[in-house]
Scaffold this motif. Sequence first.
Motif, PDB file in Angstrom:
ATOM      1  N   ASP A 272       0.707  -1.191  -0.126  1.00 34.38           N
ATOM      2  CA  ASP A 272       0.049  -0.332   0.021  1.00 34.38           C
ATOM      3  C   ASP A 272       0.712   1.500  -0.007  1.00 34.38           C
ATOM      4  O   ASP A 272       0.511   2.122  -0.695  1.00 34.38           O
ATOM      5  N   VAL A 273       1.795   1.139   0.825  1.00 30.46           N
ATOM      6  CA  VAL A 273       2.835   2.552   1.001  1.00 30.46           C
ATOM      7  C   VAL A 273       3.470   2.661  -0.508  1.00 30.46           C
ATOM      8  O   VAL A 273       3.589   3.965  -0.936  1.00 30.46           O
ATOM      9  N   VAL A 274       4.172   1.597  -1.071  1.00 31.03           N
ATOM     10  CA  VAL A 274       4.547   1.730  -2.084  1.00 31.03           C
ATOM     11  C   VAL A 274       3.744   1.998  -3.269  1.00 31.03           C
ATOM     12  O   VAL A 274       4.111   2.941  -3.995  1.00 31.03           O
ATOM     13  N   ALA A 275       2.421   1.676  -3.644  1.00 30.50           N
ATOM     14  CA  ALA A 275       1.560   1.890  -4.543  1.00 30.50           C
ATOM     15  C   ALA A 275       1.336   3.150  -4.490  1.00 30.50           C
ATOM     16  O   ALA A 275       1.135   3.934  -5.504  1.00 30.50           O
ATOM     17  N   LEU A 276       1.090   3.634  -3.311  1.00 31.14           N
ATOM     18  CA  LEU A 276       0.714   5.080  -3.122  1.00 31.14           C
ATOM     19  C   LEU A 276       1.807   5.951  -3.578  1.00 31.14           C
ATOM     20  O   LEU A 276       1.409   7.213  -4.165  1.00 31.14           O
ATOM     21  N   TYR A 311      -8.257   2.406   6.731  1.00 34.57           N
ATOM     22  CA  TYR A 311      -8.724   0.860   7.068  1.00 34.57           C
ATOM     23  C   TYR A 311      -9.552   0.501   6.103  1.00 34.57           C
ATOM     24  O   TYR A 311     -10.414   1.161   5.567  1.00 34.57           O
ATOM     25  N   ASP A 312      -9.661  -0.930   5.856  1.00 34.48           N
ATOM     26  CA  ASP A 312     -11.009  -1.538   5.452  1.00 34.48           C
ATOM     27  C   ASP A 312     -12.131  -1.250   6.075  1.00 34.48           C
ATOM     28  O   ASP A 312     -12.073  -0.975   7.435  1.00 34.48           O
ATOM     29  N   GLY A 313     -13.278  -1.247   5.515  1.00 28.57           N
ATOM     30  CA  GLY A 313     -14.794  -1.001   6.129  1.00 28.57           C
ATOM     31  C   GLY A 313     -15.127  -1.993   6.860  1.00 28.57           C
ATOM     32  O   GLY A 313     -16.511  -1.888   7.515  1.00 28.57           O
ATOM     33  N   ASP A 314     -14.505  -3.255   6.775  1.00 29.90           N
ATOM     34  CA  ASP A 314     -15.134  -4.544   7.722  1.00 29.90           C
ATOM     35  C   ASP A 314     -15.069  -4.469   9.229  1.00 29.90           C
ATOM     36  O   ASP A 314     -14.121  -3.544   9.519  1.00 29.90           O
ATOM     37  N   ARG A 315     -15.144  -5.508   9.689  1.00 33.38           N
ATOM     38  CA  ARG A 315     -15.441  -5.429  11.108  1.00 33.38           C
ATOM     39  C   ARG A 315     -13.789  -5.582  11.788  1.00 33.38           C
ATOM     40  O   ARG A 315     -13.431  -4.614  12.823  1.00 33.38           O
ATOM     41  N   LEU A 338      -6.689  14.065  14.162  1.00 33.88           N
ATOM     42  CA  LEU A 338      -6.851  12.661  13.913  1.00 33.88           C
ATOM     43  C   LEU A 338      -8.268  12.183  13.237  1.00 33.88           C
ATOM     44  O   LEU A 338      -9.083  12.513  13.523  1.00 33.88           O
ATOM     45  N   GLN A 339      -7.857  11.552  11.922  1.00 30.64           N
ATOM     46  CA  GLN A 339      -8.970  11.345  11.146  1.00 30.64           C
ATOM     47  C   GLN A 339      -9.003   9.935  10.627  1.00 30.64           C
ATOM     48  O   GLN A 339      -8.026   9.289  10.718  1.00 30.64           O
ATOM     49  N   PHE A 340      -9.951   9.545  10.092  1.00 27.19           N
ATOM     50  CA  PHE A 340     -10.197   8.045   9.684  1.00 27.19           C
ATOM     51  C   PHE A 340     -10.821   8.051   8.249  1.00 27.19           C
ATOM     52  O   PHE A 340     -12.030   8.706   7.925  1.00 27.19           O
ATOM     53  N   VAL A 341     -10.213   7.182   7.244  1.00 26.47           N
ATOM     54  CA  VAL A 341     -10.968   6.801   6.071  1.00 26.47           C
ATOM     55  C   VAL A 341     -11.369   5.317   5.996  1.00 26.47           C
ATOM     56  O   VAL A 341     -10.203   4.301   6.370  1.00 26.47           O
ATOM     57  N   PHE A 342     -12.573   4.906   5.656  1.00 31.75           N
ATOM     58  CA  PHE A 342     -12.804   3.520   5.647  1.00 31.75           C
ATOM     59  C   PHE A 342     -13.096   3.223   4.250  1.00 31.75           C
ATOM     60  O   PHE A 342     -13.832   3.818   3.419  1.00 31.75           O
ATOM     61  N   LEU A 343     -12.387   2.190   3.504  1.00 23.46           N
ATOM     62  CA  LEU A 343     -12.408   1.890   2.177  1.00 23.46           C
ATOM     63  C   LEU A 343     -13.517   0.902   1.890  1.00 23.46           C
ATOM     64  O   LEU A 343     -13.948   0.172   2.688  1.00 23.46           O
ATOM     65  N   PRO A 344     -14.085   0.740   0.619  1.00 18.31           N
ATOM     66  CA  PRO A 344     -15.156  -0.113   0.292  1.00 18.31           C
ATOM     67  C   PRO A 344     -14.651  -1.362   0.293  1.00 18.31           C
ATOM     68  O   PRO A 344     -13.454  -1.893   0.229  1.00 18.31           O
ATOM     69  N   ASP A 345     -15.611  -2.528   0.325  1.00 22.82           N
ATOM     70  CA  ASP A 345     -15.413  -3.882   0.732  1.00 22.82           C
ATOM     71  C   ASP A 345     -14.558  -4.209  -0.441  1.00 22.82           C
ATOM     72  O   ASP A 345     -14.708  -4.075  -1.729  1.00 22.82           O
ATOM     73  N   GLY A 346     -13.591  -5.028  -0.211  1.00 26.07           N
ATOM     74  CA  GLY A 346     -12.634  -5.776  -1.089  1.00 26.07           C
ATOM     75  C   GLY A 346     -11.734  -4.981  -1.679  1.00 26.07           C
ATOM     76  O   GLY A 346     -10.865  -5.332  -2.460  1.00 26.07           O
ATOM     77  N   GLU A 347     -11.409  -3.710  -1.171  1.00 27.27           N
ATOM     78  CA  GLU A 347     -10.571  -2.686  -1.767  1.00 27.27           C
ATOM     79  C   GLU A 347      -9.619  -2.509  -0.591  1.00 27.27           C
ATOM     80  O   GLU A 347      -9.663  -2.351   0.403  1.00 27.27           O
ATOM     81  N   GLU A 356      -8.217   4.378  -9.457  1.00 29.84           N
ATOM     82  CA  GLU A 356      -8.945   5.817  -9.554  1.00 29.84           C
ATOM     83  C   GLU A 356      -7.842   6.957  -9.719  1.00 29.84           C
ATOM     84  O   GLU A 356      -8.422   8.115  -9.696  1.00 29.84           O
ATOM     85  N   GLY A 357      -6.628   6.624  -9.476  1.00 28.00           N
ATOM     86  CA  GLY A 357      -5.651   7.474  -9.500  1.00 28.00           C
ATOM     87  C   GLY A 357      -5.527   8.580  -8.241  1.00 28.00           C
ATOM     88  O   GLY A 357      -6.379   8.425  -7.397  1.00 28.00           O
ATOM     89  N   LYS A 358      -4.433   9.410  -8.295  1.00 27.39           N
ATOM     90  CA  LYS A 358      -4.101  10.230  -7.124  1.00 27.39           C
ATOM     91  C   LYS A 358      -5.426  11.203  -6.729  1.00 27.39           C
ATOM     92  O   LYS A 358      -5.760  11.263  -5.708  1.00 27.39           O
ATOM     93  N   GLU A 359      -5.775  11.768  -7.519  1.00 27.17           N
ATOM     94  CA  GLU A 359      -6.546  13.034  -7.237  1.00 27.17           C
ATOM     95  C   GLU A 359      -7.981  12.327  -6.529  1.00 27.17           C
ATOM     96  O   GLU A 359      -8.430  12.944  -5.761  1.00 27.17           O
ATOM     97  N   ALA A 360      -8.742  11.433  -7.192  1.00 25.88           N
ATOM     98  CA  ALA A 360      -9.862  10.899  -6.625  1.00 25.88           C
ATOM     99  C   ALA A 360      -9.652   9.947  -5.201  1.00 25.88           C
ATOM    100  O   ALA A 360     -10.380  10.367  -4.364  1.00 25.88           O
ATOM    101  N   PHE A 361      -8.413   9.671  -5.239  1.00 24.86           N
ATOM    102  CA  PHE A 361      -8.124   8.766  -3.860  1.00 24.86           C
ATOM    103  C   PHE A 361      -7.736  10.033  -2.895  1.00 24.86           C
ATOM    104  O   PHE A 361      -8.198   9.908  -1.586  1.00 24.86           O
ATOM    105  N   GLU A 362      -7.269  11.101  -3.195  1.00 27.52           N
ATOM    106  CA  GLU A 362      -6.854  12.293  -1.944  1.00 27.52           C
ATOM    107  C   GLU A 362      -8.317  13.099  -1.944  1.00 27.52           C
ATOM    108  O   GLU A 362      -8.473  13.438  -0.931  1.00 27.52           O
ATOM    109  N   VAL A 363      -9.424  12.936  -2.792  1.00 21.49           N
ATOM    110  CA  VAL A 363     -10.735  13.308  -2.402  1.00 21.49           C
ATOM    111  C   VAL A 363     -11.431  12.531  -1.299  1.00 21.49           C
ATOM    112  O   VAL A 363     -11.680  13.120  -0.200  1.00 21.49           O
TER     113      VAL A 363
END
Length: 583
Positions: A272-276, A311-315, A338-347, A356-363
């Motif tokens: 994840d770190v490297v791909a970002l 983090y993933d949006g699962d439990r 301190l903020q949190f982002v939860f990603l869609p299932d399976g992502e 989606e690329g940098k811009e959409a991810f940073e949104v």
Amino acid sequence: MAGKIPRNFIDDLLARTDIVELIDSKVGLKKAGKDYQACCPFHNEKSPSFTVSQDKQFYHCFGCGANGNAISFVMEYDKLEFVDAIEELASLMNLDVPREQGTSSGPERTAEQKRSDYDLMLHAARFYQHQLKHHSNSATVIDYVKGRGLTGETVKKFMIGYAPSEWEGLCQQLGRNKEQKEQLVELKLASEKTPGRQFDFFRDRLMFPIRDKRGRVIAFGGRVMQADQGPKYLNSPETRIFHKGFELYGLYEAKQAHKKLDHVLIVEGYMDVVALSEQGIEYAVAALGTATTAEHMHTLFRTTDKVICCYDGDRAGRDAAWRALENALPYLSDGKALQFVFLPDGEDPDSLVQQEGKEAFEVRLAQADDFTKVLFNKLSLEIDLTTDAGKAKLLSAVLPLVEKIPSEFYQENLLEHLGRLIGRTKEQLNNRLKTPKQQHSIERKFKITPMRRAIGLLVQHPQLASTVPYLPDLAQMNIAGIALLIRLQHDALQKAPLTTAQLLESFREAPEYEALIKLATWQHEINEDRLEDEFKNTFKFIEDQCLNYRLETLLIKDKTQGLNSDERLECHLLTQALKGTNN
């Protein structure tokens, strides 16, 4: 753990280090009168307000308030902990850092032995890098790397390599004598199930070197490239140079990419770190096969003002977010977020940023939830707030969390939110806090009293200690600040010549440290030729104050209990001494 670093070594290290040379090598200083100036490296400014004093061996920024000695500068500039900063300064002087006996579990390693450990880890990283290009499997590995969307530039930046599939590839290359073989095993680069027979710990894996805050390779993460090759990730076990609860993958690279990190993104894996980073998001870090710890949060909030947890949006993802939130609360001072982002299932961040690329991810990051929302969402799901019992349960769950937070603003915000949910006012909830809010309130104006004047002059000019009599008995008087003044005088006399930097260093962990720092940067505006007289007069005033206090104590005792002969003599002498002073 090794023993403490002796105080005399720290004093000697500060005496050997010229803070002007140190800071000039990193920032660039210009002479300004007897001091040196630069634009502050700790905040953005157009005109210089950052001053370095050669005499005091101390720096101070009149813009943001940053200040300290050479150790403090290395800690803040290079984002190092205290011990790491000591070792960094010592390495510049080619000095070994000694340790006091008593808490060490084994013989202390010399600086040369420590360097040998880091050299071996670097050689291993380079070996894996070489294998990525030249091993017989390299074409397959490179195809895998390209298939993950990584370019050669990113591979080089993160020193990504390949651990060969052979059992003894690394051992044969780096373990050429008994000592090297033992070192490979001790640093967990090799395993030894049969005495004298070592084999590689990592085999047929894509290798991610883990670097510490100083950029030294301290461990590795190895990833399989096919699903049937065992656990997806294999991480270095803990060693004498690697403690996974304290290190974050990608933090060194993120700091190299930014002069100042406005925010840091916590993700779960190396890829994840490297791909970002490949997509231009060069501020992501990952915990090393463990939950985000309090030490991780402490490190991050020393590095940046805003931490975003992804983090993933699962439990499992929400449980990981809760652990991170709890560990972060003690570091949420004013100005920290301190903020949190939860990603869609399976992502995960890797797959999502490539889609989606940098811009959409940073949104997504810009729409992150504040920690307060995550906190109440989690607790509200577990508690029935339609009942009084549920409201009482929420109250008992939230208040201990509020008490952990140093920011009064965040405390009030959480209490207001809690009050709306359970039908209580903020004032009612304030009364339930075990820790008084006053502990976190904005400090009062720092008024310069005679005691503070004397302490401030002594801190800034330790040579003044010898211009007045040393009266240790005064420290027993019940007068605010007198014990501190006498201790400072004692230290300045015992260790003369002493700089401001050295005098302050012995108080770094003491409750008086912050007040002493303020006095060290106080602008007293006293001409140099009047300093000694000013200090003597102030000290004499304080001495008379102490004598008056002692005389009053004796007079009260005389009326209530009576005095013995020695006390009567002391009372007479004090009366005469004070009469002479008043005349």
